[in-house]
Design a protein around this motif. Structure first.
Motif, PDB file in Angstrom:
ATOM      1  N   VAL A  17      41.159  22.808  43.711  1.00 30.68           N
ATOM      2  CA  VAL A  17      40.374  23.192  42.538  1.00 30.68           C
ATOM      3  C   VAL A  17      41.207  24.067  41.592  1.00 30.68           C
ATOM      4  O   VAL A  17      41.176  23.895  40.375  1.00 30.68           O
ATOM      5  N   MET A  18      41.985  24.982  42.151  1.00 29.19           N
ATOM      6  CA  MET A  18      42.811  25.863  41.317  1.00 29.19           C
ATOM      7  C   MET A  18      43.903  25.078  40.598  1.00 29.19           C
ATOM      8  O   MET A  18      44.215  25.370  39.443  1.00 29.19           O
ATOM      9  N   ALA A  21      42.173  23.603  37.844  1.00 29.51           N
ATOM     10  CA  ALA A  21      41.752  24.643  36.907  1.00 29.51           C
ATOM     11  C   ALA A  21      42.886  25.099  35.996  1.00 29.51           C
ATOM     12  O   ALA A  21      42.628  25.609  34.906  1.00 29.51           O
ATOM     13  N   THR A  22      44.121  24.925  36.420  1.00 23.11           N
ATOM     14  CA  THR A  22      45.234  25.305  35.541  1.00 23.11           C
ATOM     15  C   THR A  22      45.264  24.433  34.291  1.00 23.11           C
ATOM     16  O   THR A  22      45.695  24.877  33.230  1.00 23.11           O
ATOM     17  N   LEU A  24      42.599  23.008  32.626  1.00 23.92           N
ATOM     18  CA  LEU A  24      41.484  23.154  31.693  1.00 23.92           C
ATOM     19  C   LEU A  24      41.788  24.104  30.532  1.00 23.92           C
ATOM     20  O   LEU A  24      41.623  23.710  29.371  1.00 23.92           O
ATOM     21  N   ILE A  59      45.036  32.339  37.759  1.00 19.66           N
ATOM     22  CA  ILE A  59      44.958  31.086  38.517  1.00 19.66           C
ATOM     23  C   ILE A  59      46.198  30.903  39.388  1.00 19.66           C
ATOM     24  O   ILE A  59      46.094  30.526  40.566  1.00 19.66           O
TER      25      ILE A  59
END
Length: 147
Positions: A17-18, A21-22, A24, A59
């Motif tokens: 997920v991380m 997330a980088t 987005l 992140i």
């Protein structure tokens, strides 16, 4: 979490997920930069990119943490112990509770002040307060039904 293996599985999911997330924040900045060609002050541009860098740094820090959990057994055990420690859980709960109340109060006061200064700022503060309170209500209902 019941055991160390479950903790590692959760860390692996969070790592994925991380990594996603980088992308987005970067995608948002790139898309909005090209889609909204506006003349803005240099201070706003610098602040935008500083915020982007801060978010990305957080992140990356989480990614490093999850990699260490998966790679080093000692580190994993230490983080797992910190995660399940009742004292740490209690402190985290109390901190988040008080922080939420402080931010909700400040946002409410700012909404009142902005109501006299600027209509757009008023509606933004009011929307933020509404989102905070609605999310609080829905999360509370979720946990009441779960437990």
């Amino acid at each position: 979490m019941t055991d160390l293996e479950t903790f590692k599985k959760h860390a692996k999911r969070k790592l994925i997920v991380m990594y996603l997330a980088t992308l987005l924040p970067i995608m948002l900045v790139v898309i909005l930069e090209f889609a909204l060609k506006q003349e803005v002050s240099m201070g706003l541009v610098v602040t935008r990119y500083l915020l982007l860098a801060a978010i990305e740094a957080i992140i990356v820090g989480k990614i490093i943490n999850y990699h260490l959990i998966l790679a080093k057994t000692d580190y994993c055990e230490k983080r797992y112990t910190e995660t399940i420690d009742e004292r740490n859980l209690f402190i985290k709960m109390k901190t988040l509770n008080l922080s939420f109340k402080i931010v909700a109060f400040i946002t409410g006061v700012l909404a009142i002040i902005f109501g006299f200064i600027n209509e757009h700022m008023f509606y933004v503060a009011l929307a933020e307060l509404g989102i905070m309170l609605l999310s609080y209500i829905f999360v509370k209902i979720y946990y009441i039904k779960k437990y």
